[in-house]
Design a protein around this motif. Structure first.
Motif, PDB file in Angstrom:
ATOM      1  N   GLU A 148      51.640  40.939  44.034  1.00  0.00           N
ATOM      2  CA  GLU A 148      50.518  40.771  44.706  1.00  0.00           C
ATOM      3  C   GLU A 148      50.653  41.524  46.249  1.00  0.00           C
ATOM      4  O   GLU A 148      49.892  42.410  46.627  1.00  0.00           O
ATOM      5  CB  GLU A 148      50.133  39.318  44.952  1.00  0.00           C
ATOM      6  CG  GLU A 148      48.907  39.297  45.935  1.00  0.00           C
ATOM      7  CD  GLU A 148      48.498  37.525  45.932  1.00  0.00           C
ATOM      8  OE1 GLU A 148      47.681  37.363  47.052  1.00  0.00           O
ATOM      9  OE2 GLU A 148      48.769  37.061  45.037  1.00  0.00           O
ATOM     10  N   ALA A 149      51.887  41.340  46.854  1.00  0.00           N
ATOM     11  CA  ALA A 149      51.983  42.274  48.209  1.00  0.00           C
ATOM     12  C   ALA A 149      52.159  43.520  47.967  1.00  0.00           C
ATOM     13  O   ALA A 149      51.703  44.384  48.747  1.00  0.00           O
ATOM     14  CB  ALA A 149      53.227  41.605  48.727  1.00  0.00           C
ATOM     15  N   GLY A 150      52.627  43.963  46.906  1.00  0.00           N
ATOM     16  CA  GLY A 150      52.689  45.247  46.563  1.00  0.00           C
ATOM     17  C   GLY A 150      51.495  46.020  46.405  1.00  0.00           C
ATOM     18  O   GLY A 150      51.369  47.138  46.720  1.00  0.00           O
ATOM     19  N   ARG A 151      50.809  45.264  45.554  1.00  0.00           N
ATOM     20  CA  ARG A 151      49.245  45.778  45.432  1.00  0.00           C
ATOM     21  C   ARG A 151      48.466  46.089  46.687  1.00  0.00           C
ATOM     22  O   ARG A 151      47.883  46.835  46.922  1.00  0.00           O
ATOM     23  CB  ARG A 151      48.481  44.945  44.385  1.00  0.00           C
ATOM     24  CG  ARG A 151      48.864  45.132  43.115  1.00  0.00           C
ATOM     25  CD  ARG A 151      47.971  44.357  42.172  1.00  0.00           C
ATOM     26  NE  ARG A 151      47.931  42.748  42.242  1.00  0.00           N
ATOM     27  CZ  ARG A 151      49.084  41.916  41.590  1.00  0.00           C
ATOM     28  NH1 ARG A 151      49.889  42.414  40.698  1.00  0.00           N
ATOM     29  NH2 ARG A 151      48.923  40.711  41.810  1.00  0.00           N
ATOM     30  N   ARG A 153      49.824  46.495  49.589  1.00  0.00           N
ATOM     31  CA  ARG A 153      50.239  47.547  50.402  1.00  0.00           C
ATOM     32  C   ARG A 153      49.988  48.859  49.838  1.00  0.00           C
ATOM     33  O   ARG A 153      49.734  49.712  50.661  1.00  0.00           O
ATOM     34  CB  ARG A 153      51.765  47.513  50.264  1.00  0.00           C
ATOM     35  CG  ARG A 153      52.784  48.550  50.706  1.00  0.00           C
ATOM     36  CD  ARG A 153      54.194  48.244  50.753  1.00  0.00           C
ATOM     37  NE  ARG A 153      54.889  49.507  51.600  1.00  0.00           N
ATOM     38  CZ  ARG A 153      56.035  49.957  51.023  1.00  0.00           C
ATOM     39  NH1 ARG A 153      56.516  49.154  49.886  1.00  0.00           N
ATOM     40  NH2 ARG A 153      56.537  51.193  51.628  1.00  0.00           N
ATOM     41  N   PHE A 154      50.045  49.039  48.605  1.00  0.00           N
ATOM     42  CA  PHE A 154      49.460  50.094  47.807  1.00  0.00           C
ATOM     43  C   PHE A 154      48.039  50.584  48.084  1.00  0.00           C
ATOM     44  O   PHE A 154      47.750  51.672  48.601  1.00  0.00           O
ATOM     45  CB  PHE A 154      49.690  50.076  46.443  1.00  0.00           C
ATOM     46  CG  PHE A 154      48.922  51.250  45.453  1.00  0.00           C
ATOM     47  CD1 PHE A 154      49.840  52.289  45.663  1.00  0.00           C
ATOM     48  CD2 PHE A 154      48.086  51.232  44.833  1.00  0.00           C
ATOM     49  CE1 PHE A 154      49.476  53.660  44.828  1.00  0.00           C
ATOM     50  CE2 PHE A 154      47.554  52.310  44.383  1.00  0.00           C
ATOM     51  CZ  PHE A 154      48.206  53.484  44.065  1.00  0.00           C
ATOM     52  N   THR A 155      47.287  49.592  48.013  1.00  0.00           N
ATOM     53  CA  THR A 155      45.778  49.746  48.455  1.00  0.00           C
ATOM     54  C   THR A 155      45.477  50.098  49.834  1.00  0.00           C
ATOM     55  O   THR A 155      44.867  51.038  49.990  1.00  0.00           O
ATOM     56  CB  THR A 155      45.012  48.509  48.166  1.00  0.00           C
ATOM     57  OG1 THR A 155      45.059  48.141  46.764  1.00  0.00           O
ATOM     58  CG2 THR A 155      43.519  48.446  48.335  1.00  0.00           C
ATOM     59  N   ALA A 156      46.248  49.490  50.637  1.00  0.00           N
ATOM     60  CA  ALA A 156      45.973  50.181  52.236  1.00  0.00           C
ATOM     61  C   ALA A 156      46.694  51.604  52.290  1.00  0.00           C
ATOM     62  O   ALA A 156      45.950  52.377  53.034  1.00  0.00           O
ATOM     63  CB  ALA A 156      46.759  48.998  52.890  1.00  0.00           C
ATOM     64  N   ALA A 157      47.711  51.773  51.630  1.00  0.00           N
ATOM     65  CA  ALA A 157      48.094  53.240  51.964  1.00  0.00           C
ATOM     66  C   ALA A 157      47.415  53.999  51.076  1.00  0.00           C
ATOM     67  O   ALA A 157      47.106  55.277  51.651  1.00  0.00           O
ATOM     68  CB  ALA A 157      49.756  53.111  51.155  1.00  0.00           C
ATOM     69  N   TRP A 158      46.906  53.737  49.973  1.00  0.00           N
ATOM     70  CA  TRP A 158      45.965  54.846  49.365  1.00  0.00           C
ATOM     71  C   TRP A 158      44.635  54.823  49.871  1.00  0.00           C
ATOM     72  O   TRP A 158      44.194  56.147  49.848  1.00  0.00           O
ATOM     73  CB  TRP A 158      46.072  54.387  47.762  1.00  0.00           C
ATOM     74  CG  TRP A 158      45.653  55.347  47.015  1.00  0.00           C
ATOM     75  CD1 TRP A 158      44.796  55.810  46.287  1.00  0.00           C
ATOM     76  CD2 TRP A 158      46.827  56.286  46.532  1.00  0.00           C
ATOM     77  NE1 TRP A 158      45.102  56.957  45.758  1.00  0.00           N
ATOM     78  CE2 TRP A 158      46.174  57.275  45.539  1.00  0.00           C
ATOM     79  CE3 TRP A 158      48.149  56.370  46.798  1.00  0.00           C
ATOM     80  CZ2 TRP A 158      47.277  58.451  45.050  1.00  0.00           C
ATOM     81  CZ3 TRP A 158      49.151  57.345  46.148  1.00  0.00           C
ATOM     82  CH2 TRP A 158      48.333  58.214  45.427  1.00  0.00           C
ATOM     83  N   ASN A 159      44.191  54.009  50.499  1.00  0.00           N
ATOM     84  CA  ASN A 159      42.988  54.229  51.279  1.00  0.00           C
ATOM     85  C   ASN A 159      43.275  55.046  52.627  1.00  0.00           C
ATOM     86  O   ASN A 159      42.355  56.015  52.841  1.00  0.00           O
ATOM     87  CB  ASN A 159      42.360  52.657  51.970  1.00  0.00           C
ATOM     88  CG  ASN A 159      41.435  51.929  50.865  1.00  0.00           C
ATOM     89  OD1 ASN A 159      40.518  53.066  50.434  1.00  0.00           O
ATOM     90  ND2 ASN A 159      41.617  50.941  50.514  1.00  0.00           N
TER      91      ASN A 159
END
Length: 188
Positions: A148-151, A153-159
């Protein structure tokens, strides 16, 4: 294609706008020529139309893409070359060009790229958008490798990555069109 219904979730979203010193028809002719995307995209290196009449609703474009190791380097995303297929869902000359990325079975995913154009006193206001609602096949695989934390983090970085990519594409499109109008060539 209709916009998402109220309450529909959006996983990723990016938007940028720029004034291009050219008429909307010239800008539309450029951005709807998807094989030229390699002139301005950070990831799409070009491609070809594989079915339908190019630039019209229902036409399918196979994009050739490349992503280096430095792009969100910790994320489990495709590196190197890969292809996508996208289907044109809106094609209104001088106003709107939109396509959706298809899955491996050729079905439309909730992954939409848009160019909107509006005449302006000094040329054309060009707006470039990306929206991802439900995760695509690729995002489902990525999320399967992250907690969940990785998702999150990924969503924020990808945005953040998408916002930079969309803005960079618009700057390059502007340069390509304005350089061509001035007789300077224009490859980005």
């Amino acid at each position: 294609m209709t916009p998402p219904a109220a309450g529909t979730s959006t996983l990723l979203r990016a938007e940028a706008r720029i004034l291009v010193r050219a008429e909307p028809g010239t800008v539309y002719d450029t951005v709807s020529d998807l094989p030229r995307s390699g002139e301005w995209s950070r990831e799409c290196t070009g491609g070809r139309w594989v079915s339908g009449t190019p630039r019209t609703v229902g036409a399918v474009f196979r994009g050739e893409n490349y992503r280096g190791a430095d792009v969100v380097p910790w994320a489990p995303v495709v590196r190197g070359p890969w292809t996508t297929e996208s289907e044109v869902v809106d094609a209104e000359p001088w106003r709107l060009f939109r396509w959706v990325v298809r899955d491996s079975a050729g079905r439309r995913q909730d992954s939409t790229w848009t160019y909107e154009l509006e005449a302006a006193p000094a040329g054309c206001l060009l707006v470039h958008r990306y929206r991802l609602g439900r995760p695509t096949e690729g995002f489902t695989k990525i999320f399967g490798q992250l907690g969940e934390a990785g998702r999150a983090r990924f969503t924020a970085a990808w945005n953040e990555k998408l916002a930079d990519d969309v803005a960079a594409s618009l700057s390059r499109i502007k340069r390509v069109i304005e350089d061509a109008a001035a007789g300077r060539g224009g490859a980005a």
